[in-house]
Design an enzyme around this catalytic site. Structure first.
Site, PDB file in Angstrom:
ATOM      1  N   SER A 137       9.365  60.440  62.857  1.00  0.00           N
ATOM      2  CA  SER A 137      10.101  59.756  63.567  1.00  0.00           C
ATOM      3  C   SER A 137      11.414  60.157  64.065  1.00  0.00           C
ATOM      4  O   SER A 137      11.848  61.388  63.479  1.00  0.00           O
ATOM      5  CB  SER A 137      10.395  58.144  62.734  1.00  0.00           C
ATOM      6  OG  SER A 137      11.485  57.486  63.446  1.00  0.00           O
ATOM      7  N   TYR A 150      13.556  55.625  54.737  1.00  0.00           N
ATOM      8  CA  TYR A 150      12.620  55.934  55.811  1.00  0.00           C
ATOM      9  C   TYR A 150      13.091  57.178  56.654  1.00  0.00           C
ATOM     10  O   TYR A 150      12.378  57.965  56.912  1.00  0.00           O
ATOM     11  CB  TYR A 150      12.777  54.523  56.598  1.00  0.00           C
ATOM     12  CG  TYR A 150      11.767  54.840  57.838  1.00  0.00           C
ATOM     13  CD1 TYR A 150      10.380  54.458  57.876  1.00  0.00           C
ATOM     14  CD2 TYR A 150      12.481  55.209  59.046  1.00  0.00           C
ATOM     15  CE1 TYR A 150       9.635  54.705  58.922  1.00  0.00           C
ATOM     16  CE2 TYR A 150      11.741  55.426  60.044  1.00  0.00           C
ATOM     17  CZ  TYR A 150      10.360  55.146  60.297  1.00  0.00           C
ATOM     18  OH  TYR A 150       9.501  55.163  61.380  1.00  0.00           O
TER      19      TYR A 150
END
Length: 255
Positions: A137, A150
């Protein structure tokens, strides 16, 4: 017959990639935790002519995941493996991420990916060809204060993937890392916050597949957010904090 294994295939980018690759002459192994959604994706892929096998599996289970990889490869060598399964992390009230959530996020997003990638790598190195894709990401470059686990796990995937690419590329195994921005998915729908330049999962799948075919080291999009994300850590902390403040979010309850 090209043989492709995709984790996190029951929804979002994983499901979109499965449908994108589905066609006559392609064999898909679709892995996910939600059996009902997984079967819907499998049905769509079979309708497009693909041969499909489904596996309900939590990739945190190392033994079961490794067994699936070895079993799938023994039936016919895997050509492409996409480690996509992930969760958001964060907090529903915008507070500091709880310990249990952080550990779950790290275990699924990083360790779970390695449970797929590493046994696959061993098998592909033995025969001297194959391709592995790790879904990271842009948060790997621009860490989000509301999703530290995350962001950390995704950063680890970038570092791990690019290091492997350098090491195993000369031995015939391709490794690619994907760092998308905001994609409209059920997982993304859990977040309450600003999501600039968000694209559909189907459009994301097209961009990812093009990058995989071109064997790009990092498949990043959209380019504006990519440039901003990859320069943010070079900025003074005061500027970085101000810039990332707009990207704060809270997590909705999971359905």
């Amino acid at each position: 017959m090209p043989r492709i294994l995709i984790t996190g295939a029951s929804s979002g980018i994983g499901a979109a990639l499965a449908r994108h690759y589905a066609q006559t002459g392609v064999s898909l192994i679709l892995v996910g935790r939600n059996a009902e959604r997984l079967e819907r994706v499998a049905h769509d892929c079979r309708a497009k002519g693909a041969a499909v096998t489904v596996a309900r599996l939590d990739t945190r289970d190392r033994a079961a995941t490794m067994a699936l990889v070895h079993r799938s490869d023994a039936e016919a060598p895997l050509d492409l493996v996409i480690a996509n399964a992930a969760v958001n992390g964060g907090n529903q009230e915008g507070q500091v991420e709880a310990e249990d959530v952080a550990f779950e996020t790290a275990d699924i997003n990083y360790t779970g990916s390695l449970n797929v990638v590493l046994p696959t790598l061993t098998l592909m190195l033995q025969r001297g060809h194959g391709q592995i894709v790790l879904l990271s990401s842009l948060a790997a470059y621009a860490p989000l204060q509301d999703a530290p686990a995350y962001s950390g796990a995704k950063a680890a995937l970038v570092a791990h993937g690019l290091a492997l690419r350098q090491k195993v590329g000369p031995r015939g195994v391709k490794v690619n890392v994907v760092t998308p921005g905001y994609v409209k998915t059920p997982m993304g729908g859990e977040l309450k916050g600003w999501r600039p330049l968000e694209i559909s999962a189907e459009e994301a799948a097209v961009r990812i597949a093009k990058g995989i075919a071109a064997n790009r080291d990092v498949i990043a999009f959209p380019w504006i957010l990519t440039v901003l994300a990859r320069t943010v850590l070079l900025l003074p902390e005061s500027v970085r904090k101000a810039g990332l403040y707009a990207f704060r979010f809270q997590r909705r309850k999971r359905r």
